[in-house]
Design a protein around this motif. Structure first.
Motif, PDB file in Angstrom:
ATOM      1  N   TYR A  34      43.624  40.166  38.991  1.00  0.00           N
ATOM      2  CA  TYR A  34      43.835  40.539  39.979  1.00  0.00           C
ATOM      3  C   TYR A  34      44.797  41.714  40.477  1.00  0.00           C
ATOM      4  O   TYR A  34      45.894  41.628  39.268  1.00  0.00           O
ATOM      5  CB  TYR A  34      44.323  39.483  41.059  1.00  0.00           C
ATOM      6  N   HIS A  35      44.659  42.499  41.311  1.00  0.00           N
ATOM      7  CA  HIS A  35      45.819  43.734  41.392  1.00  0.00           C
ATOM      8  C   HIS A  35      46.667  43.832  40.436  1.00  0.00           C
ATOM      9  O   HIS A  35      47.850  43.834  40.504  1.00  0.00           O
ATOM     10  CB  HIS A  35      46.483  43.243  42.741  1.00  0.00           C
ATOM     11  N   VAL A  43      38.012  49.420  37.098  1.00  0.00           N
ATOM     12  CA  VAL A  43      39.108  48.882  38.000  1.00  0.00           C
ATOM     13  C   VAL A  43      38.150  48.889  39.512  1.00  0.00           C
ATOM     14  O   VAL A  43      37.653  50.004  39.561  1.00  0.00           O
ATOM     15  CB  VAL A  43      40.322  49.646  37.954  1.00  0.00           C
ATOM     16  N   GLY A  44      38.138  47.727  39.833  1.00  0.00           N
ATOM     17  CA  GLY A  44      37.794  47.712  41.275  1.00  0.00           C
ATOM     18  C   GLY A  44      38.679  47.574  42.278  1.00  0.00           C
ATOM     19  O   GLY A  44      39.704  47.876  41.843  1.00  0.00           O
ATOM     20  N   ILE A  45      38.388  47.328  43.533  1.00  0.00           N
ATOM     21  CA  ILE A  45      39.268  47.302  44.888  1.00  0.00           C
ATOM     22  C   ILE A  45      39.351  46.128  45.541  1.00  0.00           C
ATOM     23  O   ILE A  45      38.277  45.691  45.482  1.00  0.00           O
ATOM     24  CB  ILE A  45      39.087  48.367  45.996  1.00  0.00           C
ATOM     25  N   LEU A  62      34.943  42.201  24.429  1.00  0.00           N
ATOM     26  CA  LEU A  62      35.226  41.199  25.574  1.00  0.00           C
ATOM     27  C   LEU A  62      35.081  41.634  26.854  1.00  0.00           C
ATOM     28  O   LEU A  62      35.190  42.821  27.160  1.00  0.00           O
ATOM     29  CB  LEU A  62      36.828  40.750  25.222  1.00  0.00           C
ATOM     30  N   LYS A  63      34.598  40.726  27.835  1.00  0.00           N
ATOM     31  CA  LYS A  63      34.262  41.036  29.064  1.00  0.00           C
ATOM     32  C   LYS A  63      35.577  40.882  29.778  1.00  0.00           C
ATOM     33  O   LYS A  63      35.902  39.937  30.386  1.00  0.00           O
ATOM     34  CB  LYS A  63      33.146  40.058  29.662  1.00  0.00           C
ATOM     35  N   VAL A  64      36.495  41.926  29.965  1.00  0.00           N
ATOM     36  CA  VAL A  64      37.649  42.015  30.506  1.00  0.00           C
ATOM     37  C   VAL A  64      37.688  43.201  31.738  1.00  0.00           C
ATOM     38  O   VAL A  64      37.323  44.373  31.204  1.00  0.00           O
ATOM     39  CB  VAL A  64      38.763  42.315  29.603  1.00  0.00           C
ATOM     40  N   GLY A  65      38.334  43.037  32.686  1.00  0.00           N
ATOM     41  CA  GLY A  65      38.437  44.306  33.730  1.00  0.00           C
ATOM     42  C   GLY A  65      39.518  43.939  34.694  1.00  0.00           C
ATOM     43  O   GLY A  65      40.642  42.989  34.440  1.00  0.00           O
ATOM     44  N   ALA A  66      39.850  44.476  35.869  1.00  0.00           N
ATOM     45  CA  ALA A  66      40.782  44.425  36.665  1.00  0.00           C
ATOM     46  C   ALA A  66      40.358  45.130  37.911  1.00  0.00           C
ATOM     47  O   ALA A  66      39.330  45.597  38.326  1.00  0.00           O
ATOM     48  CB  ALA A  66      42.077  45.155  36.162  1.00  0.00           C
ATOM     49  N   ASN A  67      41.393  44.638  38.820  1.00  0.00           N
ATOM     50  CA  ASN A  67      41.034  45.527  40.518  1.00  0.00           C
ATOM     51  C   ASN A  67      42.563  45.644  40.855  1.00  0.00           C
ATOM     52  O   ASN A  67      43.424  45.278  40.290  1.00  0.00           O
ATOM     53  CB  ASN A  67      40.444  44.282  41.244  1.00  0.00           C
ATOM     54  N   ILE A  78      36.742  42.360  46.426  1.00  0.00           N
ATOM     55  CA  ILE A  78      36.567  41.204  45.233  1.00  0.00           C
ATOM     56  C   ILE A  78      37.904  40.403  45.372  1.00  0.00           C
ATOM     57  O   ILE A  78      38.332  39.432  44.940  1.00  0.00           O
ATOM     58  CB  ILE A  78      36.736  42.031  43.850  1.00  0.00           C
ATOM     59  N   LEU A  79      39.070  40.724  46.203  1.00  0.00           N
ATOM     60  CA  LEU A  79      39.930  39.905  46.476  1.00  0.00           C
ATOM     61  C   LEU A  79      40.431  40.087  48.043  1.00  0.00           C
ATOM     62  O   LEU A  79      41.080  40.887  48.718  1.00  0.00           O
ATOM     63  CB  LEU A  79      41.207  40.587  45.744  1.00  0.00           C
TER      64      LEU A  79
END
Length: 536
Positions: A272-273, A433-435, A300-305, A89-90
């Protein structure tokens, strides 16, 4: 042969299939490839099942017990994990894929989809932006023949790439397009044109808006400017993904800004990160995770990687205040030659940044590792810390950093050791959390060997699945695979990706969960060994 398949409405996704066929008629129960006897993780997070997977052309056509099926190619995956291709994703492979379309450092880890756009994207470009990129030797002197983002991605396909590609449109890119590198708010007319550029990119298939708010000129944008761009993306179903305005002293405030943008625009937002940079800020990581979870619980649609390392990598841009970088690289270098300006910059480099992120202060000169130079005369310094070079030259770390930017006429690739291992594990244990590698995708050969890089370019996904999932137990394997496949596809509208079921694209990874591991280190980051039996 269909080599460019665009997903409707949201994602700009260009397929260069590794397992494609031109057959128009075929017998029932006959496939091009069958992966047999695998432990199938379908990308949903559900428990795995034992079985086979059949591929015809670029699609999966059957999953289950397929003993009656035959194929032109059988792959025995007995006891191995069979998963959807991993989604990075990044990715910063936007230039490396132009040089070498194989993308081997990522492909060998099982990555089959690269997503670009952390603040900067490969379009929209104007003539001045193209000239600047070419003057700085972008992608080993590649001629910038495209203008719009979709033209760049179509061009990748025409050149030939092994991975699928997608992109956000960069907030800094549309700002540069209209304002250049000036530190000022856009006029009403300029903001209207910036919104129009975002709308055009969304119509061409961008995933949303990506920002990077610690670097000039992205740092010059205020919240209202970002909201205006995200509102435009949200009209087309797009989201917002951001390198937060601060990951250190103002980390929590910067996260609140991200959540506020999501709340006001209705767009999906992602950090991001995710990290708490600098030991004085390490306690904020748990607070940040709690705030994200509270926002998610509120609907809410909130996430991170994240990348699974305690050091980040960027340039000496992050060691100097944004004002000295206004106008771009040439203006930055010119200012650094002025004794009065050098004195002011050095003083600000030694103090917490009031309105900028001072990564040098967070890492210290001993924790800033020099990874790459353009100037051949400087390459013997690769692998040394800023403190080492300052001692060798008899100058202060601040003076040394400024001199290196001047001598290399570049931002200078560096690693900053900023995070705690406990926080890395805490972040990686979160189910949302994604990578993202935050790196390029290249083979360890040729000019690549002349510089170091962050090991995340060769090891992020293997390290996540090996060290952190298997060895540290941060997540069950099915959940971990979901977070780097189906979760990302669902978050960003990547239709028929991140899944192993009938009709899904045949992006498939086969690997051994018991042995997969990363081999890249900071001392020897350009290192990989085959981690998967078949990556497609």
């Amino acid at each position: 042969m269909n080599i460019a398949a665009r997903v409707p409405a949201l994602s700009l996704l260009l397929l260069f299939g590794l397992l494609m066929s031109c057959r128009f008629e075929r017998d029932a129960n006959v496939a091009d490839t069958i992966i047999r006897n695998g432990v199938i993780y379908d990308g949903s997070g559900a428990a795995p099942t034992r079985g086979d997977l059949a591929i015809v052309g670029d699609r999966i056509v059957a999953v289950g017990e397929l003993k009656a099926w035959r194929s032109e190619q059988d792959v025995d995956a007995d006891g191995l994990a069979v998963a959807p291709g991993f989604i990075n994703i990044l990715s910063w492979a936007n230039d490396s894929l132009l040089v070498d379309g194989r993308g081997l450092s990522d492909l060998m880890q099982g990555i089959t989809l690269e997503v670009f756009g952390e603040g900067w994207s490969m379009g929209p470009l104007n003539p001045a932006m193209k000239q600047e990129m070419e003057a700085q030797g972008f992608a080993n002197g590649t001629k910038i023949s495209w203008t719009r983002l979709d033209e760049y991605l179509e061009g990748l396909v025409q050149r030939g790439v092994s991975v699928n590609v997608a992109s956000f449109v960069g907030a800094a890119t549309v700002r540069i397009h209209e304002l250049g590198y000036e530190d000022r708010p856009p006029t009403e007319e300029e903001l209207h044109r910036m919104r129009s550029l975002v709308a055009q990119a969304m119509q061409d298939g961008a995933l949303g808006v990506g920002s990077s708010l610690i670097y000039a000129p992205g740092a010059y944008a205020d919240t209202d400017e970002i909201k205006a761009l995200v509102e435009e993306a949200a009209r087309y179903g797009g989201g917002y993904i951001s390198h937060l305005r601060s990951e250190a002293d103002n980390f929590l405030q910067a996260l609140d800004e991200l959540i506020d943008i999501g709340e006001d625009t209705g767009a999906r937002v992602e950090a991001y990160h995710l990290k708490a940079a600098g030991s004085p800020n390490w306690s904020k990581m748990r607070q940040a995770i709690e705030r994200i979870q509270q926002a998610r619980d509120a609907g809410l649609k909130v996430g991170a990687n994240m990348y699974p390392y305690t050091a980040g990598a960027t340039g000496l841009t992050a060691a100097m205040p944004p004002w000295v970088q206004e106008g771009g690289l040439d203006a930055w270098v010119t200012r650094l030659k002025d004794p009065a300006i050098r004195t002011r910059v050095a003083a600000e480099m030694r103090a917490p940044g009031e309105d900028w992120e001072n990564l040098l202060l967070g890492a210290s000169a001993d924790g800033l590792l020099l990874l790459g130079f353009r100037n051949e005369a400087l390459k013997p310094l690769i692998g040394k810390t800023l403190a080492d070079v300052a001692t060798l030259r008899g100058t202060t770390p601040e003076e040394t950093a400024m001199d290196l930017v001047i001598e290399d006429h570049s931002r200078v690739l560096t690693a900053y050791f900023l995070m705690s291992e406990d926080n890395v594990q805490l972040g990686l244990s979160q189910p949302w959390v994604g990578i993202g590698s935050d790196g390029g995708a290249m083979a360890p050969e040729g000019e690549v060997l002349e510089s170091l890089t962050h090991p995340r370019a060769y090891g992020s996904f293997a390290r996540f699945l090996g060290k952190y999932v298997r060895d540290e137990g941060v997540a069950p394997l099915a959940d971990a695979i979901h977070r780097i496949t189906g979760l990302q596809a669902n978050n960003w509208g990547l239709r028929d990706r991140g899944c192993l079921k009938n009709g899904c694209f045949a992006d498939v990874v086969v690997f051994d969960p018991e042995t997969i591991t990363d081999h890249a280190t900071f001392a020897n980051p350009i290192s990989w060994r085959q981690a998967c039996v078949m990556c497609s």
